[in-house]
Design a protein around this motif. Structure first.
Motif, PDB file in Angstrom:
ATOM      1  N   LEU A  94      10.638  -0.570   4.040  1.00 33.40           N
ATOM      2  CA  LEU A  94       9.403  -1.286   4.408  1.00 33.40           C
ATOM      3  C   LEU A  94       8.966  -2.235   3.292  1.00 33.40           C
ATOM      4  CD1 LEU A  94       7.403   1.577   6.152  1.00 33.40           C
ATOM      5  CD2 LEU A  94       8.373  -0.471   7.242  1.00 33.40           C
ATOM      6  N   GLN A  95       9.094  -1.820   2.054  1.00 35.31           N
ATOM      7  CA  GLN A  95       8.771  -2.702   0.934  1.00 35.31           C
ATOM      8  C   GLN A  95       9.665  -3.931   0.946  1.00 35.31           C
ATOM      9  OE1 GLN A  95       8.957   0.460  -2.171  1.00 35.31           O
ATOM     10  NE2 GLN A  95       7.165  -0.598  -2.971  1.00 35.31           N
ATOM     11  N   SER A  96      10.925  -3.751   1.302  1.00 37.38           N
ATOM     12  CA  SER A  96      11.873  -4.863   1.252  1.00 37.38           C
ATOM     13  C   SER A  96      11.660  -5.905   2.348  1.00 37.38           C
ATOM     14  CB  SER A  96      13.313  -4.324   1.337  1.00 37.38           C
ATOM     15  OG  SER A  96      13.642  -3.937   2.662  1.00 37.38           O
ATOM     16  N   ILE A  97      10.918  -5.581   3.397  1.00 37.02           N
ATOM     17  CA  ILE A  97      10.743  -6.536   4.506  1.00 37.02           C
ATOM     18  C   ILE A  97       9.372  -7.222   4.494  1.00 37.02           C
ATOM     19  CG2 ILE A  97      12.393  -5.329   5.980  1.00 37.02           C
ATOM     20  CD1 ILE A  97       9.848  -4.303   7.576  1.00 37.02           C
ATOM     21  N   GLN A  98       8.603  -7.028   3.430  1.00 39.75           N
ATOM     22  CA  GLN A  98       7.280  -7.642   3.384  1.00 39.75           C
ATOM     23  C   GLN A  98       7.379  -9.154   3.300  1.00 39.75           C
ATOM     24  OE1 GLN A  98       4.370  -5.694   3.882  1.00 39.75           O
ATOM     25  NE2 GLN A  98       6.160  -4.480   4.463  1.00 39.75           N
ATOM     26  N   GLN A  99       6.494  -9.825   4.028  1.00 34.51           N
ATOM     27  CA  GLN A  99       6.462 -11.299   4.037  1.00 34.51           C
ATOM     28  C   GLN A  99       5.324 -11.809   3.206  1.00 34.51           C
ATOM     29  OE1 GLN A  99       6.412 -12.527   8.129  1.00 34.51           O
ATOM     30  NE2 GLN A  99       8.398 -11.628   8.520  1.00 34.51           N
ATOM     31  N   LYS A 155       6.684   7.506  -7.803  1.00 35.93           N
ATOM     32  CA  LYS A 155       5.531   7.027  -8.558  1.00 35.93           C
ATOM     33  C   LYS A 155       4.879   5.883  -7.813  1.00 35.93           C
ATOM     34  CE  LYS A 155       6.591   8.460 -13.193  1.00 35.93           C
ATOM     35  NZ  LYS A 155       6.719   8.066 -14.574  1.00 35.93           N
ATOM     36  N   THR A 156       3.563   5.949  -7.711  1.00 30.79           N
ATOM     37  CA  THR A 156       2.802   4.855  -7.127  1.00 30.79           C
ATOM     38  C   THR A 156       2.743   3.730  -8.164  1.00 30.79           C
ATOM     39  OG1 THR A 156       0.699   5.696  -7.956  1.00 30.79           O
ATOM     40  CG2 THR A 156       1.405   6.480  -5.782  1.00 30.79           C
ATOM     41  N   PRO A 203       0.822  -1.216   0.000  1.00 28.25           N
ATOM     42  CA  PRO A 203       0.000   0.000   0.000  1.00 28.25           C
ATOM     43  C   PRO A 203       0.856   1.266   0.000  1.00 28.25           C
ATOM     44  CG  PRO A 203       0.047  -0.928   2.194  1.00 28.25           C
ATOM     45  CD  PRO A 203       0.809  -1.887   1.309  1.00 28.25           C
ATOM     46  N   PHE A 204       1.567   1.440  -1.080  1.00 30.66           N
ATOM     47  CA  PHE A 204       2.579   2.471  -1.251  1.00 30.66           C
ATOM     48  C   PHE A 204       2.089   3.864  -0.838  1.00 30.66           C
ATOM     49  CE2 PHE A 204       4.897   5.325  -4.125  1.00 30.66           C
ATOM     50  CZ  PHE A 204       6.192   4.933  -3.886  1.00 30.66           C
TER      51      PHE A 204
END
Length: 132
Positions: free
Chosen positions: A127-132, A107-108, A71-72
């Protein structure tokens, strides 16, 4: 974040190049400014969590809880205060001035540009890089 006339904002955003995001810097910012509530692993279990009326979100599950899409725009708006969170008692984050910085355009996923600061761009990249 400053409020800008929409037509001026559009003109500025169209002319801005893509920015480099630094997830390593984002992690450093998170550890120093967010981990107290959200935990070192961003799982919502920080040392301040038991004292809060609303428990911190497990930030590693943002994508999973949003139909597999990060949810950018919502994350950016939460951090910079455009979408305030009542549980913080003030605009998110409590360290709002710390996340001020040079304005950058991101950019979204839909391609829509959104203006934020470089520190927030770095934090979002982490935060994007740690999504499971």
């Amino acid at each position: 974040m400053r409020h800008v006339c929409p037509s001026v904002l559009f003109a500025v955003l169209v002319g801005l190049p893509a920015i480099a995001q630094d997830p390593t810097e984002g992690e450093r910012l998170f550890q120093h400014k967010c981990a107290t509530c959200h935990g070192l692993d961003a799982n919502g279990a920080g040392p301040m969590a038991p004292l809060l009326l609303l428990q911190p979100t497990d930030l590693t599950q943002l994508q999973q809880k949003n139909s597999g899409m990060f949810p950018f725009e919502r994350v950016i708006r939460r951090i910079d205060g455009r979408d305030p969170l009542v549980s913080h008692g003030s605009p998110m984050p409590v360290y709002g001035d710390f996340f001020e910085g040079s304005d950058v355009s991101m950019k979204t996923p839909s391609g829509q540009p959104i203006l934020t600061s470089q520190p927030i761009a770095d934090l979002v990249a982490w935060l994007q890089s740690i999504q499971q």
